[in-house]
Design a protein around this motif. Structure first.
Motif, mmCIF file in Angstrom:
data_model
loop_
_atom_site.group_PDB
_atom_site.id
_atom_site.type_symbol
_atom_site.label_atom_id
_atom_site.label_comp_id
_atom_site.label_asym_id
_atom_site.label_seq_id
_atom_site.Cartn_x
_atom_site.Cartn_y
_atom_site.Cartn_z
ATOM 1 N N UNK A 296 0.829 -1.209 0.000
ATOM 2 C CA UNK A 296 0.000 0.000 0.000
ATOM 3 C C UNK A 296 0.868 1.265 0.000
ATOM 4 N N UNK A 297 1.880 1.279 0.853
ATOM 5 C CA UNK A 297 2.734 2.475 0.955
ATOM 6 C C UNK A 297 3.416 2.738 -0.388
ATOM 7 N N UNK A 298 3.915 1.677 -1.013
ATOM 8 C CA UNK A 298 4.602 1.841 -2.301
ATOM 9 C C UNK A 298 3.632 2.367 -3.367
ATOM 10 N N UNK A 299 2.434 1.789 -3.397
ATOM 11 C CA UNK A 299 1.425 2.196 -4.389
ATOM 12 C C UNK A 299 0.966 3.640 -4.147
ATOM 13 N N UNK A 300 0.776 3.969 -2.893
ATOM 14 C CA UNK A 300 0.305 5.314 -2.547
ATOM 15 C C UNK A 300 1.355 6.363 -2.912
#
Ligand SMILES: Nc1ncnc2c1ncn2[C@@H]1O[C@H](COP(=O)(O)OP(=O)(O)OP(=O)(O)O)[C@@H](O)[C@H]1O
Ligand SMILES: [Mg+2]
Length: 283
Positions: A264-268
């Protein structure tokens, strides 16, 4: 100052400066430890990639409790912090320092005026004639990239040293990267791009006048910064690679960051980077 449990500590093996030890808070909903610790550490690493000066952060524990230590931005005892609220009050007699949420007097334009005559952070080679505000606009670009909503007027400062005034490196980045979300929701956002987009679009500042979106706030600050600062920060963000972000996030131990959170952090971060670069119209 601030709202978390914290103490200044000496860590003589890591140099002469003091470190602020901040405990990660417990999530009131279920008693789990919140991810403020990994968020604060990761944002420091991301700031380095962007070229934003920020307090050095290291993971820590205190009697088994998760924490971080943030190295003092003051280099020695000749230096003092003058926080944003005091800097703004010195410039605007009617600036209200007591406001906790949205402050009608707090805007990028007001900060630019209040930072007039202040130099950029020390110990960094800044291009051309960068001012404190030129660098501060980069802090807001970073906040928008990492979904950091906490840039209130005591979360930035000027360092006073004798007669010299310089913007302090950025500090207090724990409220970022969606640290407070639940994995079930993160998983849904990873499945559904429109859901993630709605989440990032809801990212607003709690503190600036009008509670603007973080992207709009960053664009506004860049727009009133010098043209060279504007292109500097946008170029720096453009140059961030997926590998660099993956490497930062991959260093957080799985014991404190689930695989879903990591993805999630990478995608965000990738989504916010694109929104910031594609959406900047320069007007
Ligand atoms: N690295 C640092 N160097 C010098 N001073 C610092 C540093 N980090 C924090 N401070 C000082 O300590 C205060 C509180 O720290 P910080 O803002 O990190 O805590 P907090 O409890 O997370 O605050 P908030 O209520 O804004 O979330 C800051 O306003 C600043 O005055
Ligand atoms: Mg703070």
């Amino acid at each position: 100052m601030g709202s978390k449990e914290k103490w200044w500590v000496d860590l003589p093996m890591f140099g002469h400066r003091q470190w602020l030890l901040k405990l990660a808070r417990l999530d009131e909903r279920d008693g789990t430890v919140s991810g403020e610790d990994w968020a604060e550490w990761a944002v420091h690493q991301l700031a380095e990639h962007l070229g934003v000066p920020s307090a050095t952060v290291r993971p820590a524990t205190l009697e088994g409790r998760r924490a971080i230590v943030s190295r003092s931005v003051l280099r020695d005892r000749l230096e003092y912090l003058d926080h944003g609220n005091s800097v703004l009050s010195a410039r605007f007699a009617d600036y209200d320092q007591s406001v906790k949420g949205e402050n009608a007097g707090y805007s990028p334009g007001a900060v630019r005026d209040a930072l007039d005559g202040v130099g950029p952070p020390a110990d960094v080679e800044w291009p051309g004639s960068f001012t404190a505000f030129d660098v501060w606009s980069g802090y807001l670009l970073m906040d928008a990239w990492v979904a950091g909503r906490d840039r209130h007027d005591e979360n930035w400062a000027v360092i006073l040293r004798g007669g010299e005034r310089r913007l302090a490196p950025s500090f207090d980045h724990g409220n970022a990267l969606g640290f407070q979300e639940r994995d079930a929701k993160r998983a849904r956002m990873l499945e559904d791009e429109a859901h993630l987009m709605r989440w990032v679009e809801r990212g607003t500042s709690h503190h600036f006048a009008g509670k603007p979106k973080l992207t709009e706030l960053a664009w506004c600050a860049l727009h009133i910064a010098s043209p060279s600062a504007r292109s500097h920060w946008l170029d720096r963000l453009d140059a961030i690679t997926a590998d660099a972000v993956d490497f930062v996030v991959s260093q957080i131990p799985p014991a404190i960051m689930s695989e879903v959170t990591r993805r999630f952090v990478i995608q965000m971060l990738a989504t916010n980077r694109r929104r910031l670069l594609d959406g900047y119209s320069g007007t």
